[in-house]
Design an enzyme around this catalytic site. Structure first.
Site, PDB file in Angstrom:
ATOM      1  N   LYS A 163       8.716 -22.153  42.025  1.00 40.08           N
ATOM      2  CA  LYS A 163       9.154 -21.523  43.270  1.00 40.08           C
ATOM      3  C   LYS A 163       9.940 -22.535  44.080  1.00 40.08           C
ATOM      4  O   LYS A 163       9.371 -23.448  44.664  1.00 40.08           O
ATOM      5  CB  LYS A 163       7.937 -21.060  44.078  1.00 40.08           C
ATOM      6  CG  LYS A 163       7.662 -19.610  43.881  1.00 40.08           C
ATOM      7  CD  LYS A 163       6.799 -19.073  44.991  1.00 40.08           C
ATOM      8  CE  LYS A 163       6.482 -17.619  44.685  1.00 40.08           C
ATOM      9  NZ  LYS A 163       5.168 -17.226  45.085  1.00 40.08           N
ATOM     10  N   THR A 182      -9.744 -15.920  24.463  1.00 43.64           N
ATOM     11  CA  THR A 182      -8.399 -16.385  24.796  1.00 43.64           C
ATOM     12  C   THR A 182      -8.393 -17.898  24.614  1.00 43.64           C
ATOM     13  O   THR A 182      -9.431 -18.545  24.756  1.00 43.64           O
ATOM     14  CB  THR A 182      -8.026 -16.055  26.250  1.00 43.64           C
ATOM     15  OG1 THR A 182      -8.926 -16.754  27.101  1.00 43.64           O
ATOM     16  CG2 THR A 182      -8.117 -14.571  26.531  1.00 43.64           C
ATOM     17  N   GLU A 194      -5.696 -10.278  24.742  1.00 44.44           N
ATOM     18  CA  GLU A 194      -6.171  -9.066  25.416  1.00 44.44           C
ATOM     19  C   GLU A 194      -5.497  -7.798  24.908  1.00 44.44           C
ATOM     20  O   GLU A 194      -5.963  -6.699  25.161  1.00 44.44           O
ATOM     21  CB  GLU A 194      -5.894  -9.178  26.930  1.00 44.44           C
ATOM     22  CG  GLU A 194      -6.761 -10.180  27.667  1.00 44.44           C
ATOM     23  CD  GLU A 194      -6.191 -11.593  27.662  1.00 44.44           C
ATOM     24  OE1 GLU A 194      -5.422 -11.931  26.741  1.00 44.44           O
ATOM     25  OE2 GLU A 194      -6.536 -12.362  28.575  1.00 44.44           O
TER      26      GLU A 194
HETATM   27  P1  ADP Z   1      -3.747 -17.820  26.071  1.00 41.84           P
HETATM   28  O1  ADP Z   1      -3.570 -16.775  27.154  1.00 41.84           O
HETATM   29  O2  ADP Z   1      -5.018 -18.520  26.192  1.00 41.84           O
HETATM   30  O3  ADP Z   1      -2.528 -18.702  25.849  1.00 41.84           O
HETATM   31  P2  ADP Z   1      -2.968 -15.875  24.150  1.00 41.84           P
HETATM   32  O4  ADP Z   1      -2.675 -16.289  22.784  1.00 41.84           O
HETATM   33  O5  ADP Z   1      -3.650 -14.611  24.361  1.00 41.84           O
HETATM   34  O6  ADP Z   1      -3.829 -17.014  24.747  1.00 41.84           O
HETATM   35  O7  ADP Z   1      -1.610 -15.926  24.952  1.00 41.84           O
HETATM   36  C1  ADP Z   1      -0.978 -14.827  25.519  1.00 41.84           C
HETATM   37  C2  ADP Z   1       0.186 -15.297  26.331  1.00 41.84           C
HETATM   38  O8  ADP Z   1       1.151 -15.958  25.521  1.00 41.84           O
HETATM   39  C3  ADP Z   1       0.960 -14.191  27.003  1.00 41.84           C
HETATM   40  O9  ADP Z   1       0.329 -13.746  28.171  1.00 41.84           O
HETATM   41  C4  ADP Z   1       2.291 -14.871  27.270  1.00 41.84           C
HETATM   42  O10 ADP Z   1       2.251 -15.670  28.433  1.00 41.84           O
HETATM   43  C5  ADP Z   1       2.441 -15.778  26.082  1.00 41.84           C
HETATM   44  N1  ADP Z   1       3.335 -15.145  25.097  1.00 41.84           N
HETATM   45  C6  ADP Z   1       3.010 -14.441  24.021  1.00 41.84           C
HETATM   46  N2  ADP Z   1       4.105 -14.042  23.349  1.00 41.84           N
HETATM   47  C7  ADP Z   1       5.171 -14.508  24.044  1.00 41.84           C
HETATM   48  C8  ADP Z   1       6.592 -14.435  23.866  1.00 41.84           C
HETATM   49  N3  ADP Z   1       7.146 -13.822  22.841  1.00 41.84           N
HETATM   50  N4  ADP Z   1       7.366 -15.033  24.806  1.00 41.84           N
HETATM   51  C9  ADP Z   1       6.836 -15.673  25.861  1.00 41.84           C
HETATM   52  N5  ADP Z   1       5.513 -15.785  26.060  1.00 41.84           N
HETATM   53  C10 ADP Z   1       4.687 -15.211  25.161  1.00 41.84           C
END
Ligand code: ADP
Length: 542
Positions: A436, A186, A331
């Site tokens: 919040k 990640t 994930e």
């Molecule tokens: P990291 O968690 O380290 O940023 P990832 O690339 O796995 O790496 O990121 C996943 C996260 O990105 C998701 O859990 C979400 O919070 C965000 N995310 C992915 N796609 C979207 C989307 N279309 N809109 C809003 N948030 C998104």
């Protein structure tokens, strides 16, 4: 009753054979300094076989990790074929992470060999000395390897290694489809990197669902521009999806600035592209000034962070380019939902669904859970934390698990949002970014999306900051479009008819650009820290 069906594994070796025999004429195009270079899937597969022989010669057997430190290019594609097909594990290192983090990740994965693009040698020279398990480095292209050689590791030239390897087709082993084929970490937006090891089975099922009609519908008539990095979440599975269906693959290498992307769009006329919103924000500014024809695209998939609706509208109305919004995580391989509106809706209703994070993909089961741990109804209004499970969702982390991220066989995504009764997801925030205020949640994403629709703003990032009376209040950090004057009072008035009055930010700051993570997402940690350190010039407007 047991089924009578064959138990042939879903494996990348089978996919590579398919790509060579059935889709051998499909083409991989890689952008170069002056134009592009091309190879067919057949040629790439033959080179992948030779690469597998060469890697075997360096001691790579099944289960070993082969790292890549590369842009999106043909050789990276060959590694996507060879490494998993020979039963080893492809480990795509994120070239944009701080060197110490790359070292941490390479050591955690125990990479034995790393493939490195010559253009990244100066950067890699600061990483290699810390990599304790790496014995061999294979350099793709020509560059100065003196610093690498000084580490005592063995340095090879990719082309020379491949040229010298046996021509005999590599005998790819039959694998257990539940074994790892690739590992990704990640990007660490909200903590230290955690490894997710994809299986052959999860990667193949995920790639197949990517091609479904209501997902991307990618097929043999497509030319797929993968801007999304091959070093992050396997470029959303696009390289393997292209191999499944025989779509041409267009790779931008290191030419990711708007002019580079525009150049490859003009010459290759892609029909499909995938990238995070920041890439398109940059491209929009460029194409608004320089007339570039974007009509070759039938669809552009945007995800990884919330895609501002104003960006979707601008591309659609001014350039005839259709953006489809999607959600996913490292994930979840990553694709978990795609925002294609169901049929028969009036335009306004359809638009609401298109700007959501999308409809859940088949086999991705979801539930929403409130702060008390109780499940929340899918009513399109009540928000809670999203939990998911499915065949391409990770069940643990590598090398160390994080039990807090799992609950009774479900992955806790850390994303907060709502689900409609027919499975459309709308994210309001990450749990860690939720604001919040007086016990109520304010969605930073909703505020950002509205603000980015204002004509004076290029970007807007909203974070929660401590407030004596309310606990937390939103701070809106905005980036002006070149040559535009920003008025906070006007921005507040602009928001006033779009959101509830108590959600209107009273703290405002102009910033030069929004800090971004290694994969181009808004880095809210940095803004919160800047605010705490008094580094932002904050104005109060109410
Ligand atoms: P990291 O968690 O380290 O940023 P990832 O690339 O796995 O790496 O990121 C996943 C996260 O990105 C998701 O859990 C979400 O919070 C965000 N995310 C992915 N796609 C979207 C989307 N279309 N809109 C809003 N948030 C998104």
């Amino acid at each position: 009753m047991r089924s009578t069906m064959m138990d042939t594994p879903l494996s990348i070796a089978t996919l590579v054979r398919h790509a060579e025999r059935v889709h051998g004429d499909a083409i991989v195009t890689t952008a170069t300094e002056t134009g592009s270079r091309k190879a067919t899937f057949r040629e790439c597969s033959k080179r992948a076989s030779k690469l597998a022989h060469a890697l075997r010669g360096l001691g790579v057997t099944s289960d070993q990790r082969v790292g890549t430190f590369m842009w999106n290019n043909q050789e990276h594609f060959e590694a996507y074929m060879a490494v998993p097909a020979m039963g080893a594990v492809l480990h795509t290192l994120n070239i944009r992470l701080p060197p110490a983090e790359v070292v941490f990740i390479a050591n955690a994965a125990e990479d034995l060999v790393v493939l490195v693009d010559a253009s990244l040698l100066p950067l890699f020279a600061s990483i290699l000395p810390g990599c304790t398990t790496v014995e061999h480095v294979i350099v793709v292209g020509k560059g100065d390897t003196t610093a690498l050689a000084a580490t005592g590791k063995t340095i090879h030239d990719y082309d020379a290694l491949v040229a010298a390897a046996s021509d005999a087709p590599f005998d790819y082993p039959v694998v257990d489809e539940r074994d790892a084929c690739a590992i990704a970490f990640t990007s660490g937006t909200t903590g230290s990197p955690k490894g997710v090891a994809y299986s052959h089975r999860s990667a193949m099922l995920h790639s197949m669902q990517l091609c479904l009609g209501d997902a991307t519908g990618v097929g043999s008539r497509d030319r797929v521009l993968a801007v999304v990095p091959m070093f992050h979440v396997c470029a959303w599975g696009l390289p393997w999806a292209c191999m499944l269906v025989g779509a041409d693959l267009v790779l931008p290498d290191r030419f990711l600035q708007p002019d580079g992307i525009a150049r490859i769009i003009t010459s290759e006329k892609p029909t499909f592209a995938g990238a995070v919103p920041t890439i398109w924000t940059g491209l929009l500014q460029f194409v608004d000034k320089n007339p570039i024809d974007l009509k070759s695209f039938r669809m552009v998939l945007v995800g990884g962070s919330a895609c501002p609706p104003s960006l979707m509208k601008a591309f659609e109305e001014r350039h005839g380019m259709h953006i489809v919004h999607a959600w996913g995580m490292t994930e979840t391989s990553p694709l978990g939902s795609v925002a294609v509106a169901r049929d028969g809706l009036d335009p306004e209703e359809a638009w609401k669904l298109r700007i959501s994070q999308g409809r859940l993909s088949p086999f991705v089961e979801a539930k929403l859970v409130g702060p008390d741990g109780k499940e929340i109804a899918w009513d399109g209004a009540t928000s809670g934390e999203l939990l998911v499970r499915g065949p391409w969702v990770t069940a643990s982390y590598y090398p160390e698990n994080d039990l807090e991220k799992f609950s009774d066989g479900w992955l806790r995504t850390g994303d907060v949002g709502t689900l409609t009764k027919d499975g459309y997801l709308t994210l309001t925030d990450r749990a860690k970014d939720v604001i919040k205020s007086g016990g109520e949640w304010i969605s930073s994403v909703a505020l950002e999306n509205h603000l980015m629709g204002h004509e004076t703003l290029l970007e807007a990032c909203v974070v929660g900051v401590p407030d004596d009376k309310w606990g937390e209040r939103p701070l809106a950090c905005v980036v002006a479009k070149p040559g535009k004057d920003v008025s906070f009072a006007e921005l507040r008035a602009f928001l006033a008819d779009k959101i509830a009055k108590w959600q209107l930010p009273e703290r405002w700051a102009i910033i030069a650009s929004v800090p971004k993570t290694s994969v181009g997402k808004f880095d809210k940690k940095v803004l919160r820290a800047d605010y705490a350190a008094g580094k932002l010039d904050v104005t109060t407007v109410d």
